[in-house]
Design an enzyme around this catalytic site. Sequence first.
Site, short mmCIF file in Angstrom:
data_model
loop_
_atom_site.label_atom_id
_atom_site.label_comp_id
_atom_site.label_asym_id
_atom_site.label_seq_id
_atom_site.Cartn_x
_atom_site.Cartn_y
_atom_site.Cartn_z
N ARG A 76 17.99 -15.82 -43.85
CA ARG A 76 16.68 -15.55 -43.28
C ARG A 76 16.65 -15.96 -41.81
O ARG A 76 17.32 -16.90 -41.41
CB ARG A 76 15.60 -16.30 -44.05
CG ARG A 76 15.22 -15.67 -45.39
CD ARG A 76 14.10 -16.43 -46.08
NE ARG A 76 14.53 -17.76 -46.46
CZ ARG A 76 14.25 -18.86 -45.79
NH1 ARG A 76 13.51 -18.82 -44.70
NH2 ARG A 76 14.69 -20.03 -46.21
N TYR A 214 19.68 -8.34 -44.91
CA TYR A 214 20.00 -9.43 -45.83
C TYR A 214 18.79 -10.02 -46.56
O TYR A 214 17.77 -10.34 -45.94
CB TYR A 214 20.68 -10.57 -45.06
CG TYR A 214 21.46 -11.47 -45.99
CD1 TYR A 214 22.75 -11.14 -46.39
CD2 TYR A 214 20.89 -12.63 -46.52
CE1 TYR A 214 23.45 -11.93 -47.27
CE2 TYR A 214 21.60 -13.44 -47.39
CZ TYR A 214 22.88 -13.09 -47.76
OH TYR A 214 23.58 -13.88 -48.64
N LYS A 223 10.06 -12.77 -50.35
CA LYS A 223 9.36 -13.75 -49.52
C LYS A 223 8.20 -13.12 -48.77
O LYS A 223 7.14 -13.72 -48.62
CB LYS A 223 10.33 -14.39 -48.53
CG LYS A 223 11.58 -14.97 -49.17
CD LYS A 223 11.25 -16.10 -50.10
CE LYS A 223 12.50 -16.58 -50.81
NZ LYS A 223 12.35 -17.82 -51.53
N HIS A 243 6.48 -21.13 -53.83
CA HIS A 243 7.95 -21.11 -53.85
C HIS A 243 8.42 -22.04 -54.99
O HIS A 243 8.91 -23.14 -54.74
CB HIS A 243 8.47 -21.60 -52.49
CG HIS A 243 9.93 -21.37 -52.26
ND1 HIS A 243 10.67 -22.14 -51.40
CD2 HIS A 243 10.79 -20.44 -52.75
CE1 HIS A 243 11.92 -21.69 -51.37
NE2 HIS A 243 12.01 -20.67 -52.18
N SER A 265 14.48 -23.99 -50.00
CA SER A 265 15.60 -23.07 -50.21
C SER A 265 16.91 -23.84 -50.38
O SER A 265 17.18 -24.79 -49.64
CB SER A 265 15.72 -22.14 -49.00
OG SER A 265 14.51 -21.47 -48.82
N CYS A 267 17.82 -25.91 -52.66
CA CYS A 267 17.65 -27.31 -53.05
C CYS A 267 17.50 -27.49 -54.55
O CYS A 267 17.00 -28.50 -55.02
CB CYS A 267 16.46 -27.92 -52.32
SG CYS A 267 16.79 -28.16 -50.56
N ASP A 292 12.29 -18.78 -58.54
CA ASP A 292 12.02 -18.83 -57.09
C ASP A 292 10.55 -18.72 -56.71
O ASP A 292 10.13 -19.35 -55.75
CB ASP A 292 12.81 -17.71 -56.39
CG ASP A 292 12.96 -17.93 -54.89
OD1 ASP A 292 13.31 -19.04 -54.48
OD2 ASP A 292 12.71 -16.98 -54.13
N ARG A 388 25.25 -15.06 -52.19
CA ARG A 388 24.28 -14.96 -53.29
C ARG A 388 24.71 -13.97 -54.35
O ARG A 388 25.53 -13.09 -54.11
CB ARG A 388 22.93 -14.50 -52.73
CG ARG A 388 22.36 -15.42 -51.65
CD ARG A 388 21.06 -16.01 -52.02
NE ARG A 388 20.66 -17.10 -51.15
CZ ARG A 388 19.69 -17.95 -51.45
NH1 ARG A 388 19.03 -17.85 -52.58
NH2 ARG A 388 19.37 -18.92 -50.63
P1 GTP Z 1 16.74 -20.60 -53.04
O1 GTP Z 1 17.21 -19.46 -53.88
O2 GTP Z 1 17.36 -20.61 -51.67
O3 GTP Z 1 15.25 -20.71 -52.95
O4 GTP Z 1 17.38 -21.94 -53.64
P2 GTP Z 1 17.27 -22.78 -55.00
O5 GTP Z 1 16.27 -23.87 -54.82
O6 GTP Z 1 17.15 -21.92 -56.18
O7 GTP Z 1 18.69 -23.52 -54.98
P3 GTP Z 1 19.85 -23.60 -56.07
O8 GTP Z 1 19.37 -24.02 -57.43
O9 GTP Z 1 20.60 -22.33 -56.03
O10 GTP Z 1 20.75 -24.79 -55.50
C1 GTP Z 1 21.35 -24.78 -54.26
C2 GTP Z 1 22.48 -25.75 -54.18
O11 GTP Z 1 22.09 -27.05 -54.61
C3 GTP Z 1 23.67 -25.34 -55.06
O12 GTP Z 1 24.85 -25.49 -54.32
C4 GTP Z 1 23.62 -26.30 -56.20
O13 GTP Z 1 24.88 -26.54 -56.76
C5 GTP Z 1 23.00 -27.56 -55.58
N1 GTP Z 1 22.22 -28.33 -56.59
C6 GTP Z 1 21.33 -27.84 -57.47
N2 GTP Z 1 20.85 -28.82 -58.28
C7 GTP Z 1 21.45 -29.97 -57.89
C8 GTP Z 1 21.38 -31.33 -58.35
O14 GTP Z 1 20.64 -31.68 -59.27
N3 GTP Z 1 22.15 -32.25 -57.68
C9 GTP Z 1 22.97 -31.88 -56.65
N4 GTP Z 1 23.70 -32.84 -56.06
N5 GTP Z 1 23.08 -30.60 -56.20
C10 GTP Z 1 22.32 -29.66 -56.81
C1 SPV Z 2 15.30 -18.64 -49.96
O1 SPV Z 2 15.83 -18.70 -48.83
O2 SPV Z 2 14.43 -19.45 -50.33
C2 SPV Z 2 15.74 -17.61 -50.93
C3 SPV Z 2 16.70 -16.60 -50.49
O3 SPV Z 2 15.28 -17.62 -52.05
S1 SPV Z 2 15.97 -15.29 -49.60
O4 SPV Z 2 15.48 -14.31 -50.55
O5 SPV Z 2 17.04 -14.70 -48.76
O6 SPV Z 2 14.89 -15.77 -48.78
MN MN Z 3 13.75 -19.25 -52.34
#
Ligand code: GTP
Ligand code: SPV
Ligand code: MN
Length: 618
Positions: A76, A214, A223, A243, A265, A267, A292, A388
């Site tokens: 983004r 992207y 979003k 979110h 994001s 996290c 999400d 992704r």
């Molecule tokens: P968006 O799609 O960007 O909104 O992100 P999201 O919040 O869905 O993030 P996602 O669950 O894909 O996690 C992103 C990164 O954080 C990945 O590399 C995970 O492996 C890492 N992660 C997720 N949960 C944990 C956790 O409990 N502990 C740690 N150390 N890392 C974590």
């Molecule tokens: C984020 O960045 O929080 C996402 C990925 O979930 S995107 O759809 O590219 O914004």
């Molecule tokens: Mn997101």
Amino acid sequence: MQNLKNDALKNVELNRWIQEVSDLTQPAKIYICDGSQEEYDRLCNEMVTSGLLTKLNPNKRPGSFLALSDPSDVARVEDCTFICSKEKNDAGPNNNWMDPSEMKTKLNGLMKGCMKGRTMYVIPFSMGPIGSPISQIGVEITDSPYVVINMRIMTRIGSKVLDILGNNSFVHCLHSVGAPLEVGQKDMKWPCNKTKYITHFPETKEIISFGSGYGGNALLGKKCFALRIGSNMGKTEGWLAEHMLILGAESPKGEKTYVAAAFPSACGKTNFAMLIPPPAMNDWKITTIGDDIAWIKPGKDGRLYAINPEAGYFGVAPGTSLKTNKNAILTIAKNTIFTNVALTEDGDVWWEGLTDTPPEKLIDWQGQFWTPEIAKETGRKAAHPNSRFTAPASQCPSVDSNWENPEGVPIGAFIFGGRRATTIPLVTETKDWDNGVYWAATIGSETTAAAVGAVGQVRRDPFAMLPFCGYHMGDYFAHWMDMGKKVSHPPKIFGVNWFRKDAAGKFMWAGYGENMRVLEWIIGRVNGTAKAAETEIGFAPHFADMNWNGLPMTEAQFKELSKVDAAEWNSELKLQDELIEKLKDRLPKKFLEIRKSIQTRFESRGAASKSSLMSMSL
Ligand code: GTP
Ligand code: SPV
Ligand code: MN
């Protein structure tokens, strides 16, 4: 319009708009998407032929494809994202703003002839189950077939949406990669433009996106619509666009609690939404509603109800493995589009963290030869940190039986988290709704690769919505405070931090499936069965209040993880003040009172420890 049946477009405004956009952008063809499997397969095949997609080995990854983007178009672009409300202050200091007519003039200039040589696709889509009263309809016009195939997974698209739409209004979503093709000009693998604008017009419910192909820049239902325009609709109509992931937790007694959690994001939302409890807690069962976005409305019974407006997951690949997120791995076993991951010799995909040992050789996300040795020497990643997968939610083994229920599911708790190496304890229950809103409003998090820019810098990310709130954040906090008063049973609000580090820079908390332990305590607090100690910032579990079966954890380690350090919190409050200063003209009064009372509690701790020191020296 080549595939247009006579009755295909009953919608007068849609007809007019298609004509207007094609006059401006001058595409070679116009194509109305019907949403069929045949159409999806045909587009994928065309993209394989043109080199935009690589078909993965059908024995390893049936029905799946890899796309590699331009290295400049990987995330983004927050600096190029605008809220063009009529009044500047309605967009707030949290958004870039430009006058709507000025922005339209600029965009008209950029869009003139921008689809030359390309097909203009018209994608009718529904956010939420088709025909549900909670759903909203949009139409995305795009010159990117990659957007079409992703939108088919992420939303519900096609003729059935047009049938429901009839002659009603819809959100106008216009997208162009901004790379016209002159006659005979060879296309780029990933067409895009250096100039990028992701713009929103909340009063007229329009989105115009130029220059990027992207994710959140181009899949406009996500979003742009579900959060930025959605949050504006929610403010006017009395609901919330957030979110947030939504999960169901079934206790060993068979009681089900739904919780919604907002983390910035990259996290941990996808991971938390698909959590598999550790073996010692396998009498708990977690089910997934969404990973999400949540749309949340008051129900007749005085509770808040949430739906997931999406139909798929656009999840972060790196770090996803059988160990960290088995449900995601099973979800993406087939019918998945991968973007910016690495390609293995046998036609499958790989990314950092998928396996402990990387394959001997790969083609990396930039299309270059890659080996673990090269990576060691150059630091080059096989997959982009924001690579992704796009996969249908229906393929998720943990998908909740209510995931498409138009009524939504009742929310028992909200959880807010961020990526914080220091200061923020593992889990905190806030004192009440308004204190919970204050907590959510003031959370900070380290920036990640999901947006272009520096990674790892702590910034305030209120409600994990800093890049997504489509209006003034002060008004948004006030709206949240109001929503709690509108319902007789507002959910409890919790804060979590999975990412605290020790002095050596190692994560102190095992995370992933082990987060079940924190969730169990949270649900215990919601049901009134779990104990807690009071701290300056809320309530927290004692060591004995959490289940440690099967996880080595000493009381001393737990104390470090849960520490509320007065000096760290003094600095934190100063960072919160910077946010308050920015938003002060529209902050609810209650907000400042809560800020003051937290400070007072820390001051009295300071006074108490001073007096205990004095009594010791006497
Ligand atoms: P968006 O799609 O960007 O909104 O992100 P999201 O919040 O869905 O993030 P996602 O669950 O894909 O996690 C992103 C990164 O954080 C990945 O590399 C995970 O492996 C890492 N992660 C997720 N949960 C944990 C956790 O409990 N502990 C740690 N150390 N890392 C974590
Ligand atoms: C984020 O960045 O929080 C996402 C990925 O979930 S995107 O759809 O590219 O914004
Ligand atoms: Mn997101």
